[in-house]
Design an enzyme around this catalytic site. Structure first.
Site, PDB file in Angstrom:
ATOM      1  N   SER A  73       4.012   7.821   6.005  1.00  0.00           N
ATOM      2  CA  SER A  73       5.377   8.383   6.123  1.00  0.00           C
ATOM      3  C   SER A  73       6.091   7.793   7.327  1.00  0.00           C
ATOM      4  CB  SER A  73       5.326   9.907   6.261  1.00  0.00           C
ATOM      5  OG  SER A  73       4.719  10.482   5.134  1.00  0.00           O
ATOM      6  N   ASN A 153       3.676   6.872  -6.956  1.00  0.00           N
ATOM      7  CA  ASN A 153       2.539   7.754  -6.636  1.00  0.00           C
ATOM      8  C   ASN A 153       2.251   8.791  -7.716  1.00  0.00           C
ATOM      9  OD1 ASN A 153       5.122   8.458  -5.290  1.00  0.00           O
ATOM     10  ND2 ASN A 153       4.103  10.395  -4.903  1.00  0.00           N
ATOM     11  N   GLN A 181       0.502   3.434  -2.210  1.00  0.00           N
ATOM     12  CA  GLN A 181      -0.416   3.634  -3.344  1.00  0.00           C
ATOM     13  C   GLN A 181      -1.024   2.321  -3.824  1.00  0.00           C
ATOM     14  OE1 GLN A 181      -1.548   6.435  -4.742  1.00  0.00           O
ATOM     15  NE2 GLN A 181      -0.270   7.821  -3.543  1.00  0.00           N
ATOM     16  N   SER A 201      -1.209   3.140   4.159  1.00  0.00           N
ATOM     17  CA  SER A 201      -1.772   4.367   4.737  1.00  0.00           C
ATOM     18  C   SER A 201      -3.283   4.389   4.534  1.00  0.00           C
ATOM     19  CB  SER A 201      -1.122   5.579   4.064  1.00  0.00           C
ATOM     20  OG  SER A 201      -1.691   6.764   4.573  1.00  0.00           O
ATOM     21  N   GLY A 202      -4.024   4.616   5.626  1.00  0.00           N
ATOM     22  CA  GLY A 202      -5.484   4.519   5.588  1.00  0.00           C
ATOM     23  C   GLY A 202      -6.179   5.450   4.608  1.00  0.00           C
ATOM     24  N   HIS A 203      -5.644   6.669   4.438  1.00  0.00           N
ATOM     25  CA  HIS A 203      -6.404   7.652   3.649  1.00  0.00           C
ATOM     26  C   HIS A 203      -6.300   7.453   2.149  1.00  0.00           C
ATOM     27  CE1 HIS A 203      -3.163  10.660   2.456  1.00  0.00           C
ATOM     28  NE2 HIS A 203      -2.515   9.973   3.365  1.00  0.00           N
ATOM     29  N   THR A 239      -0.417   5.639  22.992  1.00  0.00           N
ATOM     30  CA  THR A 239      -1.784   5.115  23.092  1.00  0.00           C
ATOM     31  C   THR A 239      -2.404   5.048  21.702  1.00  0.00           C
ATOM     32  OG1 THR A 239      -1.965   6.023  25.288  1.00  0.00           O
ATOM     33  CG2 THR A 239      -4.049   5.522  24.172  1.00  0.00           C
ATOM     34  N   CYS A 327       2.241  16.018  -1.632  1.00  0.00           N
ATOM     35  CA  CYS A 327       3.194  16.374  -0.581  1.00  0.00           C
ATOM     36  C   CYS A 327       4.205  17.390  -1.089  1.00  0.00           C
ATOM     37  CB  CYS A 327       3.935  15.145  -0.091  1.00  0.00           C
ATOM     38  SG  CYS A 327       2.829  13.822   0.293  1.00  0.00           S
TER      39      CYS A 327
HETATM   40  N1  PLP Z   1       4.397   6.768   0.125  1.00  0.00           N
HETATM   41  C1  PLP Z   1       3.699   7.016  -0.991  1.00  0.00           C
HETATM   42  C2  PLP Z   1       4.007   6.250  -2.243  1.00  0.00           C
HETATM   43  C3  PLP Z   1       2.698   7.986  -0.988  1.00  0.00           C
HETATM   44  O1  PLP Z   1       2.007   8.235  -2.102  1.00  0.00           O
HETATM   45  C4  PLP Z   1       2.442   8.696   0.220  1.00  0.00           C
HETATM   46  C5  PLP Z   1       1.434   9.769   0.241  1.00  0.00           C
HETATM   47  O2  PLP Z   1       1.109  10.378  -0.747  1.00  0.00           O
HETATM   48  C6  PLP Z   1       3.191   8.374   1.348  1.00  0.00           C
HETATM   49  C7  PLP Z   1       4.150   7.415   1.270  1.00  0.00           C
HETATM   50  C8  PLP Z   1       2.946   9.077   2.650  1.00  0.00           C
HETATM   51  O3  PLP Z   1       1.745   8.629   3.233  1.00  0.00           O
HETATM   52  P1  PLP Z   1       1.043   9.537   4.369  1.00  0.00           P
HETATM   53  O4  PLP Z   1       0.387  10.664   3.648  1.00  0.00           O
HETATM   54  O5  PLP Z   1       0.076   8.622   5.020  1.00  0.00           O
HETATM   55  O6  PLP Z   1       2.127   9.965   5.284  1.00  0.00           O
END
Ligand code: PLP
Length: 402
Positions: A73, A153, A181, A201-203, A239, A327
């Site tokens: 994000s 997503n 994604q 995004s790492g997760h 940091t 989200c």
């Molecule tokens: N963009 C997309 C297409 C996503 O699917 C997501 C998370 O689901 C994000 C941005 C946001 O990533 P983060 O959860 O690392 O903030």
């Protein structure tokens, strides 16, 4: 099944034990600040440098083109707001995006509109694609940025980013793609794509939560959003999250090294589930094209039911899935993604997303289908919406006669 079946890998993914090991070492070993000029600071800096090199190598970028952020994000906010603020100085206050972006993009756009920027929201096709010709038609002399996601997503459709980036280049407009994604799920090569900025995004690829990255092509600098110290080449202060950076680097290196196998595995599960549901559950419909779709993404509507009912039933069977974006999971509003591709509101309400990862098995896919084939007809038999559609609704009078 006596274990949890996790089929919500678009929401987040379990951290790979090899990633966890690298992160634990980073947390317990290098205690210094990467900016400090003594040995333990240099050790921490070496970990950050390695993570940056791993991320850069995975997307064919140079290490100095990778900037770590707190999440996907933040990378999206930075690309959108940082570009808008930068070009506003020269009077360019128009941005282009799509109606079915993640809220990290859409809400950034809304914030900019409140500051006087103008935004064009392109409508995807009913199959879930943004047409490059629509992007070109929307570009104006005052356009500062085009941002279109690489893969959606919710419905997993993969966008023609290479063509869109070429159009942007022709018109001298910066091009960003939200590849949160896509990265680690399909090949992502910034040279081939030709984009100026790309978010990760790492997760989302078996790495840790709370770490993201923005790729900025050499010479492309969105205005800073976080000012302070000189970290990230003075572009993003704070940091560094040393263990998170070690984790995102290792996770992306692992995902990339086995990408072909990973994609084939997820695609086999995806296609098994799509075929079986469409064959065995009446009126089930796939949302978004089957072609050019993320290997692990299934998004299906079950008319006559609310997705939340199905979600709770699945949870009682130990299955973790989603009705759309994690989200937005507290909202009962129909998905903006499904509405944008023309899915009627009542059908959008009965939609489920199942997303597979490398850890899922064929046995789990079969269990998911068995469970859906049991719960959907049972719930439909109790659903006024479904029975009315089938012409079977009974009208109950207040006197109790029917
Ligand atoms: N963009 C997309 C297409 C996503 O699917 C997501 C998370 O689901 C994000 C941005 C946001 O990533 P983060 O959860 O690392 O903030």
């Amino acid at each position: 099944m006596d274990k949890i079946v996790y089929v919500d890998n678009a929401a987040t993914t379990p951290c790979d034990p090899r990633v966890l090991k690298v992160m634990t070492q980073a947390l317990s070993g290098a205690c210094g600040n990467p900016s400090s000029h003594y040995s333990v600071g240099y050790e921490a800096k070496a970990i950050v440098d390695k993570g940056r090199e791993q991320v850069a190598a995975a997307i064919h970028a140079a290490p100095e083109e990778i900037f770590f952020t707190g999440c996907g994000s933040e990378a999206d906010n930075w690309a959108v707001k940082g570009t808008a603020l930068k070009f506003a100085r020269s009077g360019k206050k128009h941005l282009i995006t799509s109606q079915f972006e993640h809220h990290a993009i859409l809400h950034s756009m809304k914030a900019l509109e409140r500051l006087g920027f103008e935004v064009t929201y392109l409508k995807p096709t009913s199959e879930g694609f943004i047409r490059p010709e629509d992007v070109e038609a929307a570009i104006r002399p005052d356009t500062a940025l085009v941002t279109i996601m690489m893969a959606n997503n919710e419905i997993g459709t993969i966008q023609p980013i290479r063509e869109i980036a070429a159009i942007c280049k022709k018109h001298g407009v910066w091009c960003h793609t939200d590849a949160v994604q896509a990265t680690g799920a399909i090949p992502v090569d910034v040279q081939e794509l030709g984009v100026d900025m790309l978010s990760m995004s790492g997760h989302k690829f078996n790495g840790p939560k709370g770490i993201g990255a923005l790729y900025c092509r050499k010479g492309i600098w969105p205005q800073n959003l976080i000012d302070g110290g000189s970290q990230e080449a003075r572009h993003r202060a704070g940091t560094e999250n040393v263990a998170g950076i070690a984790g995102i680097g290792e996770a992306l290196a692992l995902a990339t090294a086995t990408l072909g196998e990973k994609m084939a595995h997820e695609q086999a599960l995806r296609d098994y589930v799509i075929d079986r549901i469409l064959k065995n559950i009446p009126q089930a419909r796939l949302n978004g094209s089957h072609e050019n779709r993320l290997p692990g993404n299934v998004n299906i509507s079950f008319p006559g039911l609310e997705g939340e009912t199905i979600l709770l039933d699945l949870d009682m069977h130990g299955i973790c899935a989603s009705t759309g974006s994690a989200c937005n999971s507290d909202s009962l509003d129909p998905s903006h993604v499904l509405l944008s591709i023309g899915v009627p509101e009542e059908i959008g309400h009965g939609s489920m997303r199942f997303t597979f990862g490398p850890q899922n098995t064929q046995e789990e896919a079969e269990y998911l289908c068995d469970t859906l084939e049991e719960i959907i007809p049972r719930r439909r038999a109790m659903s006024c919406m479904w029975l009315a559609d089938q012409g079977e609704a009974r009208v109950f009078s207040l006197k109790g006669e029917n």
